[in-house]
Design a protein around this motif. Structure first.
Motif, PDB file in Angstrom:
ATOM      1  N   ILE A 100       0.839  -1.191   0.000  1.00  0.00           N
ATOM      2  CA  ILE A 100       0.000   0.000   0.000  1.00  0.00           C
ATOM      3  C   ILE A 100       0.877   1.246   0.000  1.00  0.00           C
ATOM      4  CG2 ILE A 100      -1.751   1.315   1.275  1.00  0.00           C
ATOM      5  CD1 ILE A 100      -2.595  -1.419   2.548  1.00  0.00           C
ATOM      6  N   GLY A 101       0.594   2.128  -0.953  1.00  0.00           N
ATOM      7  CA  GLY A 101       1.205   3.450  -0.962  1.00  0.00           C
ATOM      8  C   GLY A 101       0.090   4.470  -0.909  1.00  0.00           C
ATOM      9  N   TYR A 102       0.325   5.578  -0.222  1.00  0.00           N
ATOM     10  CA  TYR A 102      -0.719   6.596  -0.131  1.00  0.00           C
ATOM     11  C   TYR A 102      -0.103   7.970   0.064  1.00  0.00           C
ATOM     12  CZ  TYR A 102       0.125   6.140   4.889  1.00  0.00           C
ATOM     13  OH  TYR A 102       0.715   6.089   6.131  1.00  0.00           O
ATOM     14  N   ALA A 103      -0.878   8.981  -0.282  1.00  0.00           N
ATOM     15  CA  ALA A 103      -0.482  10.371  -0.072  1.00  0.00           C
ATOM     16  C   ALA A 103      -1.742  11.211   0.061  1.00  0.00           C
ATOM     17  CB  ALA A 103       0.357  10.874  -1.243  1.00  0.00           C
ATOM     18  N   VAL A 104      -1.644  12.265   0.847  1.00  0.00           N
ATOM     19  CA  VAL A 104      -2.739  13.221   1.030  1.00  0.00           C
ATOM     20  C   VAL A 104      -2.219  14.599   0.649  1.00  0.00           C
ATOM     21  CG1 VAL A 104      -4.275  14.313   2.728  1.00  0.00           C
ATOM     22  CG2 VAL A 104      -3.842  11.845   2.841  1.00  0.00           C
ATOM     23  N   ARG A 105      -3.026  15.340  -0.104  1.00  0.00           N
ATOM     24  CA  ARG A 105      -2.611  16.682  -0.520  1.00  0.00           C
ATOM     25  C   ARG A 105      -2.362  17.554   0.708  1.00  0.00           C
ATOM     26  NH1 ARG A 105      -7.750  18.712  -3.975  1.00  0.00           N
ATOM     27  NH2 ARG A 105      -6.527  20.627  -4.122  1.00  0.00           N
ATOM     28  N   ALA A 106      -1.380  18.434   0.609  1.00  0.00           N
ATOM     29  CA  ALA A 106      -0.913  19.236   1.751  1.00  0.00           C
ATOM     30  C   ALA A 106      -2.038  20.012   2.435  1.00  0.00           C
ATOM     31  CB  ALA A 106       0.198  20.178   1.309  1.00  0.00           C
ATOM     32  N   SER A 107      -2.953  20.554   1.667  1.00  0.00           N
ATOM     33  CA  SER A 107      -4.022  21.375   2.250  1.00  0.00           C
ATOM     34  C   SER A 107      -5.037  20.565   3.053  1.00  0.00           C
ATOM     35  CB  SER A 107      -4.761  22.143   1.148  1.00  0.00           C
ATOM     36  OG  SER A 107      -5.422  21.254   0.268  1.00  0.00           O
ATOM     37  N   ARG A 108      -4.979  19.237   2.961  1.00  0.00           N
ATOM     38  CA  ARG A 108      -5.947  18.383   3.661  1.00  0.00           C
ATOM     39  C   ARG A 108      -5.286  17.427   4.654  1.00  0.00           C
ATOM     40  NH1 ARG A 108     -11.151  18.961   1.776  1.00  0.00           N
ATOM     41  NH2 ARG A 108     -11.461  18.417   3.954  1.00  0.00           N
ATOM     42  N   ARG A 109      -4.004  17.643   4.945  1.00  0.00           N
ATOM     43  CA  ARG A 109      -3.304  16.782   5.900  1.00  0.00           C
ATOM     44  C   ARG A 109      -3.750  17.100   7.326  1.00  0.00           C
ATOM     45  NH1 ARG A 109       2.415  17.207   2.741  1.00  0.00           N
ATOM     46  NH2 ARG A 109       1.775  15.854   1.031  1.00  0.00           N
ATOM     47  N   ARG A 110      -3.525  16.136   8.202  1.00  0.00           N
ATOM     48  CA  ARG A 110      -3.850  16.242   9.624  1.00  0.00           C
ATOM     49  C   ARG A 110      -5.364  16.336   9.857  1.00  0.00           C
ATOM     50  NH1 ARG A 110       0.563  16.993  12.913  1.00  0.00           N
ATOM     51  NH2 ARG A 110      -0.826  17.821  14.483  1.00  0.00           N
ATOM     52  N   GLU A 111      -6.121  15.745   8.925  1.00  0.00           N
ATOM     53  CA  GLU A 111      -7.583  15.719   9.061  1.00  0.00           C
ATOM     54  C   GLU A 111      -8.119  14.289   9.100  1.00  0.00           C
ATOM     55  OE1 GLU A 111      -9.699  18.339   6.340  1.00  0.00           O
ATOM     56  OE2 GLU A 111      -7.920  19.617   6.170  1.00  0.00           O
ATOM     57  N   GLY A 112      -7.222  13.295   9.132  1.00  0.00           N
ATOM     58  CA  GLY A 112      -7.649  11.903   9.218  1.00  0.00           C
ATOM     59  C   GLY A 112      -7.784  11.191   7.880  1.00  0.00           C
ATOM     60  N   TYR A 113      -7.432  11.860   6.782  1.00  0.00           N
ATOM     61  CA  TYR A 113      -7.611  11.240   5.471  1.00  0.00           C
ATOM     62  C   TYR A 113      -6.627  10.100   5.215  1.00  0.00           C
ATOM     63  CZ  TYR A 113     -10.943  14.865   4.404  1.00  0.00           C
ATOM     64  OH  TYR A 113     -12.045  15.690   4.429  1.00  0.00           O
ATOM     65  N   ALA A 114      -5.405  10.222   5.691  1.00  0.00           N
ATOM     66  CA  ALA A 114      -4.443   9.122   5.508  1.00  0.00           C
ATOM     67  C   ALA A 114      -4.926   7.886   6.260  1.00  0.00           C
ATOM     68  CB  ALA A 114      -3.051   9.543   5.973  1.00  0.00           C
TER      69      ALA A 114
END
Length: 184
Positions: A100-114
Motif C-alpha cells: 500500500i502506498g498513499y499520499a494526502v494533498r498538503a491542504s488536507r493533511r492532519r484531518e484523518g484522510y491518511a
C-alpha cells in the motif's frame, strides 16, 4: 467526513488536477503517476487506462509490474489523496514500496484522510484474502509512521534505501487476517 476510495475517473478531473498540482513536480505516493506530472486531460486519460489494466487480474503485465488497484481518496466529491493497493509484492515492493502506498494533498493533511484511506485499503486486502500487508514510509515522516502504527503496523526494520532513491525507510507489517483485524 464521508471518505471513499474511487477509481480514477474523468468525472473528477478538476478536483484531481487541483490535488496533483498541489504536490508540485515531485513524486506522489499511491497516485500511479511518475514525476514530473502535468495535471491535464491527456495525463488523466493515460492514468485511467493504466488503472484499468493494472486492476484486470487476467491481463498480462510487464515484468516489473504487479496487479494493482489505484484509487483516489475522495471526500464529498473532492480528491484529497491517493491510494495504491498492490495485490502482491515483487522485489522492489518488498524492499521499498510495500502493498500500500498513499499520499494526502498538503491542504488536507492532519484531518484523518491518511488513516481513512489506509483503513479502506486494508479492507481491500481482506477482500483479496491476504493475511498481512507491507506498508513503508520514510523514516523522517512522523505523520505517516504514526498512521501506520495506529492501523496496527509492526515495525520490521529501518533500512538505508539510498541505492534505490530513498534515504532511511521504515517497513511495517499489518496483520489483516488476525482476530483483532476481523473484529474491526
Amino acid at each position: 467526513m464521508s471518505v471513499e476510495l474511487v477509481r480514477p475517473t474523468s468525472a473528477l478531473f478538476d478536483s484531481w488536477a487541483s490535488a496533483v498540482a498541489e504536490f508540485g513536480e515531485g513524486h506522489i505516493d499511491g497516485s500511479g503517476l511518475h514525476a514530473p506530472v502535468t495535471p491535464d486531460r491527456a495525463t488523466l486519460d493515460a492514468l485511467i487506462a493504466k488503472s484499468e489494466l493494472l486492476a484486470d487480474t487476467s491481463a498480462e503485465l510487464p515484468a516489473d509490474s504487479v496487479h494493482n488497484d489505484l484509487y483516489w481518496i475522495v471526500d464529498d466529491g473532492e480528491v484529497v489523496g491517493f491510494v495504491s493497493f498492490r495485490h502482491e509484492l515483487n522485489e522492489w515492493l518488498r524492499e521499498v514500496g510495500g502493498h500500500i502506498g498513499y499520499a494526502v494533498r498538503a491542504s488536507r493533511r492532519r484531518e484523518g484522510y491518511a488513516s481513512a484511506g489506509l483503513a479502506l485499503a486494508l479492507d481491500r486486502a481482506r477482500e483479496l484474502g491476504l493475511d498481512r500487508v507491507l506498508v513503508t514510509c520514510d523514516d523522517d515522516n512522523v505523520g505517516s509512521y504514526r498512521t501506520i502504527e495506529r492501523a496496527g503496523g509492526v515495525l520490521q526494520d529501518v533500512t538505508d534505501q539510498s541505492a534505490r532513491g530513498h534515504s532511511m525507510l521504515r517497513r511495517y507489517w499489518i496483520d489483516v487476517a488476525g482476530p483483532q483485524a476481523r473484529a474491526k
